[in-house]
Design an enzyme around this catalytic site. Structure first.
Site, PDB file in Angstrom:
ATOM      1  NE  ARG A 234      38.499  64.486  42.749  1.00 56.43           N
ATOM      2  CZ  ARG A 234      37.358  65.123  42.957  1.00 56.43           C
ATOM      3  NH1 ARG A 234      36.662  64.893  44.057  1.00 56.43           N
ATOM      4  NH2 ARG A 234      36.889  65.990  42.086  1.00 56.43           N
ATOM      5  CG  ASP A 258      31.119  61.283  49.401  1.00 57.50           C
ATOM      6  OD1 ASP A 258      30.226  60.421  49.276  1.00 57.50           O
ATOM      7  OD2 ASP A 258      31.132  62.341  48.752  1.00 57.50           O
ATOM      8  CD  GLU A 263      35.004  58.388  43.750  1.00 55.09           C
ATOM      9  OE1 GLU A 263      34.150  59.191  43.496  1.00 55.09           O
ATOM     10  OE2 GLU A 263      35.945  58.598  44.528  1.00 55.09           O
ATOM     11  CG  HIS A 295      32.236  61.445  44.448  1.00 57.82           C
ATOM     12  ND1 HIS A 295      33.456  61.412  43.834  1.00 57.82           N
ATOM     13  CD2 HIS A 295      32.002  62.753  44.706  1.00 57.82           C
ATOM     14  CE1 HIS A 295      33.930  62.640  43.713  1.00 57.82           C
ATOM     15  NE2 HIS A 295      33.058  63.470  44.248  1.00 57.82           N
TER      16      HIS A 295
HETATM   17  P1  NAI Z   1      39.569  74.834  47.259  1.00 64.42           P
HETATM   18  O1  NAI Z   1      40.474  74.963  46.093  1.00 64.42           O
HETATM   19  O2  NAI Z   1      38.644  75.971  47.613  1.00 64.42           O
HETATM   20  O3  NAI Z   1      40.425  74.496  48.575  1.00 64.42           O
HETATM   21  C1  NAI Z   1      41.461  73.574  48.628  1.00 64.42           C
HETATM   22  C2  NAI Z   1      42.397  73.982  49.754  1.00 64.42           C
HETATM   23  O4  NAI Z   1      43.412  72.974  49.885  1.00 64.42           O
HETATM   24  C3  NAI Z   1      43.108  75.319  49.485  1.00 64.42           C
HETATM   25  O5  NAI Z   1      42.981  76.177  50.591  1.00 64.42           O
HETATM   26  C4  NAI Z   1      44.570  74.898  49.279  1.00 64.42           C
HETATM   27  O6  NAI Z   1      45.508  75.858  49.724  1.00 64.42           O
HETATM   28  C5  NAI Z   1      44.625  73.644  50.153  1.00 64.42           C
HETATM   29  N1  NAI Z   1      45.795  72.808  49.890  1.00 64.42           N
HETATM   30  C6  NAI Z   1      46.470  72.657  48.720  1.00 64.42           C
HETATM   31  N2  NAI Z   1      47.520  71.831  48.919  1.00 64.42           N
HETATM   32  C7  NAI Z   1      47.494  71.474  50.223  1.00 64.42           C
HETATM   33  C8  NAI Z   1      48.320  70.644  51.017  1.00 64.42           C
HETATM   34  N3  NAI Z   1      49.402  70.021  50.515  1.00 64.42           N
HETATM   35  N4  NAI Z   1      48.007  70.499  52.325  1.00 64.42           N
HETATM   36  C9  NAI Z   1      46.937  71.132  52.868  1.00 64.42           C
HETATM   37  N5  NAI Z   1      46.123  71.932  52.146  1.00 64.42           N
HETATM   38  C10 NAI Z   1      46.400  72.099  50.844  1.00 64.42           C
HETATM   39  O7  NAI Z   1      38.742  73.501  47.016  1.00 64.42           O
HETATM   40  P2  NAI Z   1      37.321  73.097  47.596  1.00 64.42           P
HETATM   41  O8  NAI Z   1      36.243  73.642  46.728  1.00 64.42           O
HETATM   42  O9  NAI Z   1      37.282  73.386  49.047  1.00 64.42           O
HETATM   43  O10 NAI Z   1      37.339  71.522  47.352  1.00 64.42           O
HETATM   44  C11 NAI Z   1      38.253  70.659  48.030  1.00 64.42           C
HETATM   45  C12 NAI Z   1      38.191  69.289  47.387  1.00 64.42           C
HETATM   46  O11 NAI Z   1      36.928  68.695  47.646  1.00 64.42           O
HETATM   47  C13 NAI Z   1      38.276  69.304  45.842  1.00 64.42           C
HETATM   48  O12 NAI Z   1      39.601  69.336  45.414  1.00 64.42           O
HETATM   49  C14 NAI Z   1      37.605  68.025  45.473  1.00 64.42           C
HETATM   50  O13 NAI Z   1      38.594  67.029  45.375  1.00 64.42           O
HETATM   51  C15 NAI Z   1      36.689  67.706  46.654  1.00 64.42           C
HETATM   52  N6  NAI Z   1      35.262  67.751  46.289  1.00 64.42           N
HETATM   53  C16 NAI Z   1      34.482  66.681  46.633  1.00 64.42           C
HETATM   54  C17 NAI Z   1      33.140  66.656  46.330  1.00 64.42           C
HETATM   55  C18 NAI Z   1      32.259  65.522  46.732  1.00 64.42           C
HETATM   56  O14 NAI Z   1      31.139  65.410  46.224  1.00 64.42           O
HETATM   57  N7  NAI Z   1      32.672  64.642  47.631  1.00 64.42           N
HETATM   58  C19 NAI Z   1      32.522  67.763  45.604  1.00 64.42           C
HETATM   59  C20 NAI Z   1      33.412  68.878  45.352  1.00 64.42           C
HETATM   60  C21 NAI Z   1      34.740  68.840  45.664  1.00 64.42           C
END
Ligand code: NAI
Length: 328
Positions: A234, A258, A263, A295
């Site tokens: 994000r 990305d 955005e 994105h």
């Molecule tokens: P997820 O929920 O599986 O993993 C997120 C991880 O971040 C978790 O392991 C969590 O413990 C960790 N986390 C939380 N707070 C933290 C902190 N302060 N410091 C370090 N780590 C921390 O989420 P997922 O599916 O891996 O997605 C991650 C992000 O990717 C989403 O939140 C979304 O913003 C972004 N995304 C981007 C897309 C794109 O098209 N560019 C598409 C899908 C998601």
């Protein structure tokens, strides 16, 4: 069940129409306009709305949707930082999302950005098209045996760790929770250590109060000179003004984004000169070592099918009053 689908792109319609053949109980009306307070009244007469990361699902929109009888918002995204969850709870509006449609799609794009920045592919592409076959300005460095620092090892971060490991990189990670499935090839370290020793830093944590602007001038100063920074999570994880300062300090070999802070205002959909002039994203684009994509991390055939399937299944689960792990 009748769903009003906001912000429809042709690829959304294609993937949802293909999948909806398996869900005869669902009828979808596709709208080009996005969901904002002004367009929320259009949901009158529908049972649910389908929204995206760009939609404004804040308090005002939710109030209007509620008045129009909407009790279900189907997010066709993993992220939900654009939703006022407290307001939704107060109003009794159920919010459902698609948590992990294709982590590999995003992780592969993160690595594509990292490699493209490192080997200056955008510059090389343009040079050769202009009949300039010289190698000046194209020098990169091997990823093999360098250190990849992955911030956030959930679904996407885990996929990114695997890719980096596959390239022969040393993989270190920082997360508030450790993922035991990575123990054979990932070493968890403090954020400070990760910043100090990584040659590639890739952000994979969600946007929350605790992660807002986690990449700022203080954290940038702690990074190695010549680091590559990639953000596919994000935009607001990175404080853009500070990133620009870091680029000016020659901190980065490359920056691949990305996602970017502006955005949500769709700054590049409205390409008026005035907006671009005041845009920090446009300022970022003026640097030769910055590569920005729009994105598109999620944008693969597999991911779009999975998004459509899960969103439609979420709708059916809600219709049948079933509990779901996809509730936000
Ligand atoms: P997820 O929920 O599986 O993993 C997120 C991880 O971040 C978790 O392991 C969590 O413990 C960790 N986390 C939380 N707070 C933290 C902190 N302060 N410091 C370090 N780590 C921390 O989420 P997922 O599916 O891996 O997605 C991650 C992000 O990717 C989403 O939140 C979304 O913003 C972004 N995304 C981007 C897309 C794109 O098209 N560019 C598409 C899908 C998601």
């Amino acid at each position: 069940m009748k769903i009003l689908f906001y912000d429809t792109k042709s690829y959304d319609k294609n993937s949802f129409e293909k999948e909806s053949a398996n869900y005869p109980e669902i009828e979808i009306d596709y709208l080009k306009t996005d969901l904002v307070p002004k367009t929320a009244p259009l949901a009158e007469g529908f049972d649910a709305v389908c929204a995206f990361v760009s939609s404004d699902v804040g308090a005002d929109t939710l109030e209007i949707l509620h008045d129009k009888g909407i009790r279900l918002v189907l997010l066709r995204s993993a992220g939900f930082n654009n939703v006022d969850l407290e307001k939704a709870r107060q109003l009794g509006i159920r919010i459902m999302r698609v948590p992990g449609y294709s982590p590999e799609a995003v992780a592969e794009h993160a690595m594509a950005l990292a490699l493209a920045c490192n080997r200056r592919l955008y510059k090389a592409y343009n040079k050769v098209r202009e009949n300039d076959f010289s190698l000046s300005g194209l020098m990169g460095f091997n990823f093999y045996q360098k250190t990849a620092g992955i911030i956030g090892t959930g679904k996407i971060g885990t996929a990114m760790c695997r890719i980096c490991h596959g390239l022969g990189m040393k993989v270190i990670a920082y997360d508030v929770y450790e993922n035991p499935s990575l123990k054979d090839f990932v070493t968890y370290v403090s954020l400070e250590e990760l910043l100090a020793v990584s040659d590639l830093i890739s952000l994979h944590c969600p946007l929350m109060d605790t992660t807002y602007h986690m990449i700022n001038i203080d954290t940038i100063r702690k990074m190695k000179d010549g680091v590559i920074l990639v953000n596919t999570s994000r935009g607001a994880l990175v404080k853009t003004d500070d990133l620009i300062e870091g680029i000016r300090m020659h901190k980065f070999a490359g920056v691949g984004l990305d996602v970017y802070e502006e955005e949500t205002h769709n700054v590049f959909e409205d390409r008026s000169d005035e907006i671009l002039e005041h845009s920090t994203t446009a300022r970022l684009l003026s640097f030769p070592n910055v590569m920005i994509t729009s994105h598109q991390g999620f944008f693969t055939v597999e991911a779009l099918s999975a998004i459509a399937r899960t969103t439609l299944q979420n709708a059916v689960d809600a219709l049948q009053g079933k509990e779901s792990g996809n509730d936000v």
